[in-house]
Scaffold this active site. Sequence first.
Site, PDB file in Angstrom:
ATOM      1  N   ASN A   9       0.865  -1.180   0.000  1.00  0.00           N
ATOM      2  CA  ASN A   9       0.000   0.000   0.000  1.00  0.00           C
ATOM      3  C   ASN A   9       0.902   1.230   0.000  1.00  0.00           C
ATOM      4  O   ASN A   9       1.467   1.594   1.029  1.00  0.00           O
ATOM      5  CB  ASN A   9      -0.908  -0.034   1.244  1.00  0.00           C
ATOM      6  CG  ASN A   9      -1.773   1.216   1.365  1.00  0.00           C
ATOM      7  OD1 ASN A   9      -1.822   2.039   0.443  1.00  0.00           O
ATOM      8  ND2 ASN A   9      -2.451   1.353   2.497  1.00  0.00           N
ATOM      9  N   TRP A  10       1.015   1.854  -1.153  1.00  0.00           N
ATOM     10  CA  TRP A  10       1.951   2.980  -1.297  1.00  0.00           C
ATOM     11  C   TRP A  10       1.447   4.259  -0.624  1.00  0.00           C
ATOM     12  O   TRP A  10       2.192   5.242  -0.510  1.00  0.00           O
ATOM     13  CB  TRP A  10       2.209   3.282  -2.783  1.00  0.00           C
ATOM     14  CG  TRP A  10       2.942   2.206  -3.522  1.00  0.00           C
ATOM     15  CD1 TRP A  10       3.440   1.035  -3.009  1.00  0.00           C
ATOM     16  CD2 TRP A  10       3.272   2.200  -4.920  1.00  0.00           C
ATOM     17  NE1 TRP A  10       4.055   0.305  -4.000  1.00  0.00           N
ATOM     18  CE2 TRP A  10       3.970   0.996  -5.185  1.00  0.00           C
ATOM     19  CE3 TRP A  10       3.044   3.080  -5.976  1.00  0.00           C
ATOM     20  CZ2 TRP A  10       4.430   0.672  -6.459  1.00  0.00           C
ATOM     21  CZ3 TRP A  10       3.511   2.759  -7.241  1.00  0.00           C
ATOM     22  CH2 TRP A  10       4.203   1.556  -7.471  1.00  0.00           C
ATOM     23  N   LYS A  11       0.186   4.266  -0.251  1.00  0.00           N
ATOM     24  CA  LYS A  11      -0.419   5.469   0.368  1.00  0.00           C
ATOM     25  C   LYS A  11      -0.143   6.704  -0.507  1.00  0.00           C
ATOM     26  O   LYS A  11      -0.148   6.580  -1.726  1.00  0.00           O
ATOM     27  CB  LYS A  11       0.075   5.631   1.812  1.00  0.00           C
ATOM     28  CG  LYS A  11      -0.164   4.356   2.639  1.00  0.00           C
ATOM     29  CD  LYS A  11       0.092   4.532   4.116  1.00  0.00           C
ATOM     30  CE  LYS A  11      -0.156   3.221   4.849  1.00  0.00           C
ATOM     31  NZ  LYS A  11       0.010   3.310   6.289  1.00  0.00           N
ATOM     32  N   HIS A  97      -9.609   1.734   5.697  1.00  0.00           N
ATOM     33  CA  HIS A  97      -8.281   1.954   6.282  1.00  0.00           C
ATOM     34  C   HIS A  97      -8.395   2.985   7.407  1.00  0.00           C
ATOM     35  O   HIS A  97      -9.135   3.966   7.288  1.00  0.00           O
ATOM     36  CB  HIS A  97      -7.290   2.433   5.212  1.00  0.00           C
ATOM     37  CG  HIS A  97      -5.867   2.305   5.662  1.00  0.00           C
ATOM     38  ND1 HIS A  97      -5.314   3.180   6.567  1.00  0.00           N
ATOM     39  CD2 HIS A  97      -4.916   1.396   5.370  1.00  0.00           C
ATOM     40  CE1 HIS A  97      -4.068   2.805   6.811  1.00  0.00           C
ATOM     41  NE2 HIS A  97      -3.791   1.722   6.092  1.00  0.00           N
ATOM     42  N   GLU A  99      -6.554   5.286   8.280  1.00  0.00           N
ATOM     43  CA  GLU A  99      -6.223   6.665   7.891  1.00  0.00           C
ATOM     44  C   GLU A  99      -7.433   7.351   7.255  1.00  0.00           C
ATOM     45  O   GLU A  99      -7.593   8.578   7.363  1.00  0.00           O
ATOM     46  CB  GLU A  99      -5.007   6.655   6.948  1.00  0.00           C
ATOM     47  CG  GLU A  99      -3.734   6.380   7.738  1.00  0.00           C
ATOM     48  CD  GLU A  99      -2.657   5.632   6.970  1.00  0.00           C
ATOM     49  OE1 GLU A  99      -2.719   5.576   5.729  1.00  0.00           O
ATOM     50  OE2 GLU A  99      -1.742   5.096   7.630  1.00  0.00           O
ATOM     51  N   GLU A 169      -5.453  -4.451  10.947  1.00  0.00           N
ATOM     52  CA  GLU A 169      -4.377  -3.469  11.097  1.00  0.00           C
ATOM     53  C   GLU A 169      -4.574  -2.693  12.398  1.00  0.00           C
ATOM     54  O   GLU A 169      -5.306  -1.695  12.420  1.00  0.00           O
ATOM     55  CB  GLU A 169      -4.389  -2.475   9.924  1.00  0.00           C
ATOM     56  CG  GLU A 169      -4.168  -3.102   8.564  1.00  0.00           C
ATOM     57  CD  GLU A 169      -3.582  -2.092   7.560  1.00  0.00           C
ATOM     58  OE1 GLU A 169      -2.616  -2.450   6.898  1.00  0.00           O
ATOM     59  OE2 GLU A 169      -4.081  -0.960   7.469  1.00  0.00           O
ATOM     60  N   GLY A 175       2.801   2.303  10.999  1.00  0.00           N
ATOM     61  CA  GLY A 175       3.798   3.372  10.897  1.00  0.00           C
ATOM     62  C   GLY A 175       4.582   3.621  12.169  1.00  0.00           C
ATOM     63  O   GLY A 175       5.311   4.606  12.263  1.00  0.00           O
ATOM     64  N   SER A 214       3.635  -2.046  10.451  1.00  0.00           N
ATOM     65  CA  SER A 214       5.092  -2.101  10.648  1.00  0.00           C
ATOM     66  C   SER A 214       5.713  -3.449  10.278  1.00  0.00           C
ATOM     67  O   SER A 214       6.642  -3.914  10.951  1.00  0.00           O
ATOM     68  CB  SER A 214       5.446  -1.709  12.085  1.00  0.00           C
ATOM     69  OG  SER A 214       5.070  -0.358  12.305  1.00  0.00           O
ATOM     70  N   GLY A 235       2.787  -0.987   4.355  1.00  0.00           N
ATOM     71  CA  GLY A 235       2.941   0.421   4.007  1.00  0.00           C
ATOM     72  C   GLY A 235       4.401   0.746   3.726  1.00  0.00           C
ATOM     73  O   GLY A 235       4.920   0.480   2.650  1.00  0.00           O
TER      74      GLY A 235
HETATM   75  P1  13P Z   1       3.094   0.423   7.757  1.00  0.00           P
HETATM   76  O1  13P Z   1       3.560  -0.894   7.138  1.00  0.00           O
HETATM   77  O2  13P Z   1       3.854   1.597   7.272  1.00  0.00           O
HETATM   78  O3  13P Z   1       2.986   0.309   9.230  1.00  0.00           O
HETATM   79  O4  13P Z   1       1.595   0.654   7.213  1.00  0.00           O
HETATM   80  C1  13P Z   1       0.671  -0.365   7.313  1.00  0.00           C
HETATM   81  C2  13P Z   1      -0.565   0.030   6.594  1.00  0.00           C
HETATM   82  O5  13P Z   1      -1.239   0.957   7.001  1.00  0.00           O
HETATM   83  C3  13P Z   1      -0.901  -0.703   5.373  1.00  0.00           C
HETATM   84  O6  13P Z   1      -2.168  -0.395   4.917  1.00  0.00           O
END
Ligand code: 13P
Length: 259
Positions: A9-11, A97, A99, A169, A175, A214, A235
Site C-alpha cells: 500500500n503505497w499510500k 483503512h 487513515e 491493522e 507506521g 510495521s 505500508g
Molecule cells: P506500515 O507498514 O507503514 O505500518 O503501514 C501499514 C498500513 O497501514 C498498510 O495499509
Amino acid sequence: MKPFFIIGNWKLNGNTIFVKNYINKIKNFLNKKKLNYCKISIAPSYTYLYLSNIYLNNTKIALTAQNVDINLSGSFTGEISINMLKDIGVKYVIIGHSERRIFHKETNEYISKKFHIIKSNDLIPILCIGETKLEKDMNQTKDICAKQIDVILNDQGVQAFNNTIIAYEPIWAIGSGKSANPIEVQNIHKFIRDYIAQKDLNISKNIIIQYGGSINENNIDMFIKQKDINGFLIGKASLTAENFISIVKKAEKIISSIH
Ligand code: 13P
C-alpha cells in the site's frame, strides 16, 4: 492451499518515474523467480493506476486501489467510481483503512456501502479493521473488530464475505516501527475467522485475513508461521521495490520450509 497474499500500500507516495522503476524491478525479479506460495499486488494512488496497469501488463501482479466512491456516476466532484477502477484493470480495493476512518471521518456504515458497491461490481474488497491503543489497553480489540464487521454482516449477509479479504491493522502498530505480537495477531485472526464461521463455515475458511502494521523483512517469520495469517498489507516497507522483493523472497522461503 490459499496463496499468501502480500500487498504494497503505497499510500500518498510515488510519481511516474517511481512507478516505472518499481514495476520494472518487480518484473525482473519475477522473470527470474516463479512464486510458488505468494501472490503479490501493489496499491498506487489513483493517478498512477492507469500507468501501473500498462506496465503490469502480462504479469501476475494484481492492481489494488486505495479507495473508491459509493456512487457509480453523477454529480460527485472529485470522486472515482468502481467502474472507472474496473476500466483500468483494478482487481482489489482497500476500504476502511484507519487513515480514512480518522482523517476523512469514514464510518462503518459508509464503509459498508463501499463494500457493497465493490462486491456488486465483481471486484474484491480489502476491508481494514483494527483497534486504537486505548481500545487495546481496555481489552476491547475483539469487540471493535466484531463491530467493524457486523455492519456489513447485518446489511449484506455473510454471503457478501465470499471471496473477500479482511486486513487486521491495529492502528497503534501502523507506521510505528513496532509490529504487533504475532501470537496475539493469530489470536485476533482466529477470532475473526470464527466470527464469520458462526454464519458460514466455508466462507470463513476461504476468507484471506492479512495483517498490517510495521511489517518488514526482519519481522515476518513468526507472522507467516501462524495458521490464520494469510498475507500482509504493507505500508512503509513496500516503498522501495528492493524491500518489497526481499519480503516476498523471504516469505516464499519460510512457507516452503513449512510445507
Ligand atoms: P506500515 O507498514 O507503514 O505500518 O503501514 C501499514 C498500513 O497501514 C498498510 O495499509
